[in-house]
Structures are given as structure tokens and as C-alpha cells.
Scaffold this motif. Sequence first.
Motif, PDB file in Angstrom:
ATOM      1  N   VAL A 488     -13.384  51.489 -44.149  1.00  0.00           N
ATOM      2  CA  VAL A 488     -13.603  51.750 -45.121  1.00  0.00           C
ATOM      3  C   VAL A 488     -12.722  51.432 -46.325  1.00  0.00           C
ATOM      4  O   VAL A 488     -11.488  51.792 -46.136  1.00  0.00           O
ATOM      5  N   VAL A 489     -13.044  50.515 -47.103  1.00  0.00           N
ATOM      6  CA  VAL A 489     -12.110  50.022 -48.224  1.00  0.00           C
ATOM      7  C   VAL A 489     -12.547  50.045 -49.721  1.00  0.00           C
ATOM      8  O   VAL A 489     -13.734  50.153 -49.789  1.00  0.00           O
ATOM      9  N   PHE A 490     -11.517  50.071 -50.788  1.00  0.00           N
ATOM     10  CA  PHE A 490     -12.117  49.894 -52.221  1.00  0.00           C
ATOM     11  C   PHE A 490     -12.643  48.222 -52.336  1.00  0.00           C
ATOM     12  O   PHE A 490     -11.880  47.187 -51.787  1.00  0.00           O
ATOM     13  N   LYS A 491     -13.717  48.198 -53.031  1.00  0.00           N
ATOM     14  CA  LYS A 491     -14.307  46.847 -53.196  1.00  0.00           C
ATOM     15  C   LYS A 491     -14.580  46.899 -54.889  1.00  0.00           C
ATOM     16  O   LYS A 491     -15.021  47.832 -55.539  1.00  0.00           O
ATOM     17  N   THR A 492     -13.730  45.818 -55.720  1.00  0.00           N
ATOM     18  CA  THR A 492     -14.090  45.943 -57.039  1.00  0.00           C
ATOM     19  C   THR A 492     -14.528  44.417 -57.163  1.00  0.00           C
ATOM     20  O   THR A 492     -14.069  43.393 -56.549  1.00  0.00           O
ATOM     21  N   ASN A 500     -18.377  49.397 -54.295  1.00  0.00           N
ATOM     22  CA  ASN A 500     -18.742  50.369 -53.300  1.00  0.00           C
ATOM     23  C   ASN A 500     -19.954  50.954 -53.436  1.00  0.00           C
ATOM     24  O   ASN A 500     -20.473  51.337 -54.419  1.00  0.00           O
ATOM     25  N   SER A 501     -20.807  51.069 -52.207  1.00  0.00           N
ATOM     26  CA  SER A 501     -22.027  51.758 -52.204  1.00  0.00           C
ATOM     27  C   SER A 501     -21.654  53.319 -52.260  1.00  0.00           C
ATOM     28  O   SER A 501     -20.615  53.693 -52.333  1.00  0.00           O
ATOM     29  N   LYS A 502     -22.722  54.059 -52.613  1.00  0.00           N
ATOM     30  CA  LYS A 502     -22.808  55.656 -52.550  1.00  0.00           C
ATOM     31  C   LYS A 502     -22.157  56.031 -51.570  1.00  0.00           C
ATOM     32  O   LYS A 502     -21.162  57.113 -51.835  1.00  0.00           O
ATOM     33  N   VAL A 503     -22.560  55.629 -50.362  1.00  0.00           N
ATOM     34  CA  VAL A 503     -21.772  56.236 -49.092  1.00  0.00           C
ATOM     35  C   VAL A 503     -20.443  55.947 -49.159  1.00  0.00           C
ATOM     36  O   VAL A 503     -19.680  56.824 -48.831  1.00  0.00           O
ATOM     37  N   GLU A 504     -19.824  54.833 -49.383  1.00  0.00           N
ATOM     38  CA  GLU A 504     -18.839  54.426 -49.208  1.00  0.00           C
ATOM     39  C   GLU A 504     -17.784  55.043 -50.446  1.00  0.00           C
ATOM     40  O   GLU A 504     -16.603  55.628 -50.123  1.00  0.00           O
ATOM     41  N   ALA A 505     -18.398  55.384 -51.558  1.00  0.00           N
ATOM     42  CA  ALA A 505     -17.882  56.091 -52.593  1.00  0.00           C
ATOM     43  C   ALA A 505     -17.565  57.464 -52.137  1.00  0.00           C
ATOM     44  O   ALA A 505     -16.423  58.213 -52.663  1.00  0.00           O
ATOM     45  N   ALA A 506     -18.566  58.193 -51.517  1.00  0.00           N
ATOM     46  CA  ALA A 506     -18.289  59.501 -51.020  1.00  0.00           C
ATOM     47  C   ALA A 506     -17.401  59.575 -49.937  1.00  0.00           C
ATOM     48  O   ALA A 506     -16.431  60.525 -49.905  1.00  0.00           O
ATOM     49  N   GLN A 507     -17.320  58.624 -49.075  1.00  0.00           N
ATOM     50  CA  GLN A 507     -15.990  58.652 -47.982  1.00  0.00           C
ATOM     51  C   GLN A 507     -14.754  58.396 -48.652  1.00  0.00           C
ATOM     52  O   GLN A 507     -13.792  59.138 -48.248  1.00  0.00           O
ATOM     53  N   LEU A 508     -14.754  57.418 -49.633  1.00  0.00           N
ATOM     54  CA  LEU A 508     -13.308  57.257 -50.309  1.00  0.00           C
ATOM     55  C   LEU A 508     -12.861  58.281 -51.128  1.00  0.00           C
ATOM     56  O   LEU A 508     -11.786  58.423 -51.256  1.00  0.00           O
ATOM     57  N   ALA A 509     -13.961  59.104 -51.395  1.00  0.00           N
ATOM     58  CA  ALA A 509     -13.247  60.418 -52.174  1.00  0.00           C
ATOM     59  C   ALA A 509     -12.692  61.570 -51.245  1.00  0.00           C
ATOM     60  O   ALA A 509     -11.863  62.493 -51.972  1.00  0.00           O
ATOM     61  N   VAL A 510     -12.986  61.379 -49.989  1.00  0.00           N
ATOM     62  CA  VAL A 510     -12.287  62.238 -48.956  1.00  0.00           C
ATOM     63  C   VAL A 510     -11.178  61.667 -48.336  1.00  0.00           C
ATOM     64  O   VAL A 510     -10.033  62.293 -48.232  1.00  0.00           O
ATOM     65  N   LEU A 511     -11.347  60.585 -47.679  1.00  0.00           N
ATOM     66  CA  LEU A 511     -10.243  60.006 -47.345  1.00  0.00           C
ATOM     67  C   LEU A 511     -10.178  58.520 -47.668  1.00  0.00           C
ATOM     68  O   LEU A 511     -11.010  57.379 -47.579  1.00  0.00           O
ATOM     69  N   ALA A 512      -9.079  58.063 -48.255  1.00  0.00           N
ATOM     70  CA  ALA A 512      -8.900  56.655 -48.852  1.00  0.00           C
ATOM     71  C   ALA A 512      -7.661  56.085 -48.235  1.00  0.00           C
ATOM     72  O   ALA A 512      -6.869  56.577 -47.909  1.00  0.00           O
ATOM     73  N   PRO A 513      -7.806  54.604 -48.050  1.00  0.00           N
ATOM     74  CA  PRO A 513      -6.880  53.805 -47.509  1.00  0.00           C
ATOM     75  C   PRO A 513      -5.704  53.746 -48.461  1.00  0.00           C
ATOM     76  O   PRO A 513      -5.923  53.625 -49.509  1.00  0.00           O
ATOM     77  N   GLN A 514      -4.495  53.404 -48.080  1.00  0.00           N
ATOM     78  CA  GLN A 514      -3.205  53.253 -48.868  1.00  0.00           C
ATOM     79  C   GLN A 514      -2.255  52.749 -48.082  1.00  0.00           C
ATOM     80  O   GLN A 514      -2.015  53.273 -46.874  1.00  0.00           O
ATOM     81  N   SER A 515      -1.604  51.897 -48.719  1.00  0.00           N
ATOM     82  CA  SER A 515      -0.439  51.036 -48.119  1.00  0.00           C
ATOM     83  C   SER A 515       0.567  50.768 -48.855  1.00  0.00           C
ATOM     84  O   SER A 515       0.255  50.269 -50.059  1.00  0.00           O
ATOM     85  N   ALA A 561      -3.357  57.606 -56.228  1.00  0.00           N
ATOM     86  CA  ALA A 561      -3.880  56.296 -56.487  1.00  0.00           C
ATOM     87  C   ALA A 561      -4.909  55.937 -57.709  1.00  0.00           C
ATOM     88  O   ALA A 561      -5.399  57.098 -58.142  1.00  0.00           O
ATOM     89  N   ASP A 562      -5.181  54.791 -58.048  1.00  0.00           N
ATOM     90  CA  ASP A 562      -6.132  54.624 -59.111  1.00  0.00           C
ATOM     91  C   ASP A 562      -7.423  54.742 -58.215  1.00  0.00           C
ATOM     92  O   ASP A 562      -7.761  54.361 -57.096  1.00  0.00           O
ATOM     93  N   ALA A 563      -8.382  55.726 -59.079  1.00  0.00           N
ATOM     94  CA  ALA A 563      -9.770  56.168 -58.451  1.00  0.00           C
ATOM     95  C   ALA A 563     -10.585  54.857 -58.355  1.00  0.00           C
ATOM     96  O   ALA A 563     -11.609  55.233 -57.140  1.00  0.00           O
ATOM     97  N   VAL A 564     -10.447  53.972 -58.769  1.00  0.00           N
ATOM     98  CA  VAL A 564     -11.571  52.612 -58.420  1.00  0.00           C
ATOM     99  C   VAL A 564     -11.162  51.581 -57.637  1.00  0.00           C
ATOM    100  O   VAL A 564     -11.764  51.198 -56.805  1.00  0.00           O
ATOM    101  N   THR A 565      -9.719  51.172 -57.997  1.00  0.00           N
ATOM    102  CA  THR A 565      -9.134  50.153 -56.897  1.00  0.00           C
ATOM    103  C   THR A 565      -8.322  50.709 -55.853  1.00  0.00           C
ATOM    104  O   THR A 565      -8.231  50.070 -54.799  1.00  0.00           O
ATOM    105  N   GLY A 566      -8.053  51.944 -55.862  1.00  0.00           N
ATOM    106  CA  GLY A 566      -7.336  52.588 -54.666  1.00  0.00           C
ATOM    107  C   GLY A 566      -5.686  52.009 -54.663  1.00  0.00           C
ATOM    108  O   GLY A 566      -5.080  52.445 -53.815  1.00  0.00           O
ATOM    109  N   VAL A 567      -5.493  51.463 -55.690  1.00  0.00           N
ATOM    110  CA  VAL A 567      -4.022  51.140 -55.750  1.00  0.00           C
ATOM    111  C   VAL A 567      -3.020  52.095 -56.082  1.00  0.00           C
ATOM    112  O   VAL A 567      -3.213  52.837 -57.067  1.00  0.00           O
ATOM    113  N   PRO A 568      -1.952  52.152 -55.234  1.00  0.00           N
ATOM    114  CA  PRO A 568      -1.039  53.473 -55.462  1.00  0.00           C
ATOM    115  C   PRO A 568      -0.378  53.502 -56.443  1.00  0.00           C
ATOM    116  O   PRO A 568       0.137  52.283 -57.028  1.00  0.00           O
ATOM    117  N   LEU A 569       0.016  54.456 -57.067  1.00  0.00           N
ATOM    118  CA  LEU A 569       0.836  54.512 -58.238  1.00  0.00           C
ATOM    119  C   LEU A 569       2.281  54.537 -57.752  1.00  0.00           C
ATOM    120  O   LEU A 569       2.942  55.406 -57.488  1.00  0.00           O
TER     121      LEU A 569
END
Length: 828
Positions: A488-492, A500-515, A561-569
Motif C-alpha cells: 500500500v503506497v501513495f500514488k500521485t 489512490n483508489s478509495k480503498v487505498e485512501a481509506a487504508q492510508l488514512a490508518v497506516l501509512a508507509p514512511q521512510s 507527513a503530507d496527507a496526499v504524497t506521504g512525504v515526511p516533514l
Amino acid sequence: MTLRVLFLAGAAFLPLAASPALAAENPADAAPAEQATSVGTGQSDNDTIVVTARRRAETAQDVPLAISVVGGDHIDATGAFNVGRLQQLTPTLQFTSSNPRNTAVNIRGLGAPLGLTNDGIEQGVGIYVDDVFFARVASSTFDFLDVKQIEVLRGPQGTLYGKNTTAGAINITSRQPTFEPEGRFEISAGNLGFTQAKAAVSGPISDTLAVRLAGSLTRRDGTIYNVTSGKWVNSQDNLGLRGQLLWKPANGFEITLAGDYSHQDPTCCTQVYVRTGATQRPLNRQYAALAAAQNYAVPSTNPFDRVTDVDTPLRAKNDIGGASVRAKIDTGIGTVTSVTAWRFWSWDPSNDRDFLGLPITAKSNNPSHQDQYSQELRLSGETGKLGYTLGAFGFYQKIRTNGIQQQGAAASKWLINPTNALSNDPTVLDGLTARNTINFKNTSAAIFGKFIYKLTNAFSLQPGFRLNYDKKEGSYNSVVTDGAGNLVVFKTDAAGKSLNSKVEAAQLAVLAPQSFLANFSDWNFSGDVTAALDVTRDIHLYATYAKSFKTGGINLNGVPADAVTGVPLLELATIKPESVNHFEVGIKTQFLNRKATFNLTAFRTEVKNYQTQVSNFAVGNIRGYLANADKARSQGVEFDASFRPSDRFNIYGNGAYTDAKFVSFSNAPCPPELSGGKAQPLDANGVPTAPADLPGTPGGISPAQCDISGSRLPGVSKWAFSYGAEGNVPVKLFGKDGQIYLGVDGSYRSDWSSNASPSAYTNVDGYALTNFRLGFRAEGRLDIYGWVRNAFDTQYFDQLAVASGNTGLIVGNLGDPRTFGGTVKLTF
């Protein structure tokens, strides 16, 4: 200066120390005989209590700093067998723990942020066992084992101790090997299935070699019943072992090799339902509606019914150990001490992070392993009017954490907005998993010193300095997969719009990848000066100013992180160092032919860039992170008093008034009652264009930030006291002359805040605890007594916390109920 140089210097010292030509007897450095003490003051029947807080042997009254001394026998008698229970004897010490890893120890409200532990920061209270620094508070949750005495030092200690500490230090001294055979055996049993056994033996192997072996075993049933598993949880299951070998080939020269191992494997740890409070989330996303939607009810809404229904197995395996070599040699210029140590800590947990009997979060585990290496060299001595301690310290720490969080079958309905049809599809979040890999390296080196210059026999100036270098390197990587194992990754797109699809968006709102990678390094020079005046033999005055620091750190639990791209602050990945200005004055007195002791201290500590825990009430990986408040301050007054009119009676009382608050924190996170609503509209300059709604307005406007300037710091009570007394009468029992004695010890702390941003929902009420003991002791050989702890069965919380998701659920750690039992102790 490098760590390699310091470690080589320590190794080179050993053959040098072996030279008898340099050996010289130093009686002042000899270990004192153990005495019964009045808690806090260190007063004994013959006034020979000696402390080593300043790396030299001194009586407690002669030390010009705020210090509480607790003897090993009193620790045993009051059941204060770990740091957590020590706070009942020392009122300026605060201890909070939801499990061993998430533990904070503070003095005067300062030290470590209250909340989720972050491995990338320093602790402000140093914990030392036989001169060895314990880097993580989690590694100090062991049972006290064969302890001689504990000194609690208040205020900055960076000019005397290897690792810099801004709030104070806990200096634990073990009983040492002896050249006369001796032994100590103790066994206790009580309700809740409590059993505890302790043993220690010591004696010579040869004329120059002595050994000491000690062990302890503690077990107790849990205090909370889990209706799901049918088991009692929050139990105790602790094993401790320690061995020491002392080589003393000549007067003034000794080497001690020590090793220890502790294992903890309780069914632990969980919090219980305490209450719910209104947040600014829509009503259908708050606790009552979410629970009703799944026909769920907690087994009890009264936390002191002591029941839970958590549905994830609980585990809190904790392995702690290490080895050290301590060498001392008396030379013509003073005593040289080398302390070389390695320590490890392994943490293997299993938690139920939703705190409920619903499979919302099925797994939430962050197993971790630490290795630390330290080398300290010190020279302590005096010549004429000048006394001195000079030291060098090197430290290296490596931590690796491999964590997992996995959502369960009830997650979709609980975590996704009920207006979204996906909330009715359990497969959207069931099995959603984040695997986190965290690596951390911490390097520190310092030179430090403290001088005592006697301008007259009664007046001295005592300046100190510290030059410190710190380097921290960390990495955080979280990989998220769905229930089928797909990433599950951020797609832009090129414009930064989400794909991201609606399912992916719902998943990313709960657990989001980050590095991300983060690092911090800094030099710091600090120091202190104390003026000490001996008005008379029994009246001592002192005044201290210290300029200290707590080094910066790295956020290793993830960052926003940015809510759309997932880029960490990444600007939030590092934390600035704290800058500390500390002022203290004190008077130490004894009177009535030294039968009474009264010590009084006033202090003020100002901290710029105060490091504090921030909670964003998110569901996902970022459970909390650290940020800097502009300024915090702790000030107050403390006293330690005791009276021993004869060897038949003694009484003591210690107290503290502590006013600890955020002086300036205008961009703080909001408390739960002001969170979860609609985002407050801001103009181009970040100024709100519409007011926030009142706290607890469902679906209302939540402020982007809250100004909590002037509010109190979490974890510290304004008033805290400890007190006790013991009396005895001579009798003859079992054919032995001895004493029947009755003792009482109590403590009180007023209410305190359990959340970084003060909340109406997380204020912990004040409480008092009282312990009694009644027994017979025979000339220090036999001690048989019964005990009752929390005798009046006071119902209290150790800590309250806001459950993730900001549903309004508040959970708590319960304090122990009344316990009772008996102890038999033999010494020879």
C-alpha cells in the motif's frame, strides 16, 4: 577526543593499576558500614551514613546539594523493590509506566517526556548502578538486588557524572564482596500469590580475592481479570542474578569484576476503561456510537472493578544484563577510577493497543534490542585547600527495533467514517499491516570536572565544567501491506494529485508507509558553581548556579507527513537541545545533639527548547512524536526531616512543593476535547479566519494549534510528601534478645496532569498510600515481620492516557490494591 581513545585509556589503566608501587591507602574512600537510616535524610543512630554522590566519601549532611538517601534495609522493609516504588519514599521523584519500555522517570517534573518512549532522545534523570550508567529507563525496571543504599540527587549533575543529566540522578550502590564470610537470606509471601525470595553470600577465596553472589525471584498474580482469556493480567514474574569478584592485592588498589542478568516475563501490560469524554469529532465517530454500531460494551465502566476484555495476548518479556570492570588505585595525586562496562536490553512485547475486546488493532508490537558500551576515567583527590574530581567519559549505544502493527476484522467499522460505505466492508482494513524497522546509533564523549577550593576552613567555592560531544544517527522505515499482502503506497500524478483508489485512501488514512534518515550532532560546554558555608559544625548553607543542557535528538516513531504524497516533514525529524539555567539554595541542619535533622532547599530551573511529547491522536503509526516548547520552568521548595531521640524510636517526613509549567508553548497540540473537528480556516499568514468551537462540540471547528502557555507540566504534582515512623521495645523471643517493632510509612501526592496538553479528561486525582509493618528482629541476625501495603485500599491511577483515534476513550493504569503478607530475613 574519540571513543577509541577513551576505551584504550581505560584498558591501559589496568596494567598501570596493578603496580603496587603506586598503591596508597585512602581510608576516606573505603566503603562505610551499613546503618539503618531515616528515609531521605540519611540520618542513622550513630550518624555515620556516607554517600558517594560527589565521587568521594562524605556524610550526607556535608554534601552541598539536594540529596535523599534511602538505605537498603528500609527499601526492603517498605517493599520498594524497584524504581517505581521508590517514588513513595522520595517525593520529588516521579515515575510513570504503561509497560517497561514506555517508562519515564522525572525529578521535579523534569527529565523525560511523559508518554510513548522515543529511543532517539536522552533521559534527563541518570540512573547509575555501581558507577555504570543505564542509558534507557526501560532497562532500569529491574528489581533492586542486594542494594546497600540509594541516593537520589536533585538538579543538574553533568560536572560529576559521566553522562550529562539535567534533572538529577539516581545513584544505586550494591553491597560489595567482603573478606569476612557473610550471608543474607529473605523470603516473603502474601496475597495475590505474591512470593519473593532473595539471597546473597559473600566471602574470601584467598587473602586477596573475594566473591559475592546474589539472586532474587519475585512472582505475583495479576491485579486485573481478563474476561476474554480467563486470566489475571498485569502480573509480576522477575528473576535477578548478580555476581561480583573483588581482587585487592594491596592497600589502595582493587579491581571489581561484576556481571548481572534480569529476566521479566509477566502477563502484562494493559490499561482499563476509565471514562469517555466528548471530542470535536462527529457524534457518529465518537466512542458511544462506534461501540453501539458493533453491539459492544466493556465488561465494566468502573475501572476499579479491575476487569478487562482485551483480545490480544499480552506479553512483556524484558531481558537486561551486562558486565563491568571497575578498577581503583590510590596514587600520590588522588584516587584513579576506571569503569568499563557493556550492557544489553532486549524487549519482546505484545500489546492490545485498542484496549478493547474488539479486534480493531490485532497486533501492536515493537520488539527492540540495545547494546551499550561505556568507559569512564576519574581522578579524585585533594592537595592543600584544593579538592578535585576530573573525568573523561565515552559512550556508544546501538538500538534496533522491528515493529509490527496489524488491524483486525472490526477495524473498518471503527476507523472508517460511517458515512463511507467502505466502513461496512471488513476486508478493507482486516490484515492491513505496517512493519517498521528502526535503527539508532548514539555516540557521546565528554570531559568533566569539579573543584573544591577552601577559602577558609568554613567557606568554599566549588566550580565545575563539562565539555560534551553528541552524535545521533537514525533511520525509520515503515512498509504497509493489505490483507492480501499487496504493498500500500501513495500514488500521485505529476501535479501532485492523488491517484489512490478509495480503498487505498481509506487504508492510508490508518497506516501509512514512511521512510527517512535523520542525524544530529553537537558540541556543548556547560558548568556550575556552588558556594558552601559551614556556619557551625551542624549548620551548612549552600547556593548553586548551573548552566546545563540536554542534547538534541531524533524522532524515531515516525513523523507527520503530507496527507496526499506521504512525504515526511523532515523538519520534525530532529529535536533541538534543551538549554537549562538552574538556581538552588539550601540549608542543612542538625540539632538536639544530632538526634534531629532538618534540610530545606529552594530551587528554580528554566528550560529553553523544552523537549515534550506531542500526540496527534492519529490511529496509524505516528502515535506521538517529540517537539520543542519555547520555554518551561520548574520551581519550588523541598524539605527532609527526621528525628531519632533514641534507638527505640525514629520519625521522618519529607515534602516538596513544585510549580512546574510551560512558560511559553503557543503552538502546542490541542487536548482531545478540542481535537478531531473541522480544520480551522487560515489565511496566507497562518492566522485563523474563523474562531474554533467550544471544547467537545461534535463536528465543530478545531483549532490548528493551542496555546498552553502557563499550564502545568505533565506528570508532576504540586504537593508531594512521604512520612513514616518506627518504634520498638526490647524483648526476648526464640531464646534471643531482640526488639518487637511497629512501623508505618506513607506518601501523598496531589493531582497531576497525565497528558502533555492538559485535558479535563486526563487529570489524575491526588491520593495517599499507607503501609504498616509489625515484627521482631534479633540483633541484626533475624527479622520476622508482617506487612500491609496500601493498607486502606486506596483506589488510584498510576497514569491516564487518551486512546488512539480520538474517539473520546480514556484508559488508565491502575495502582496496586491492598496487599499483605509476611517476611523472614536471616543474616550472618
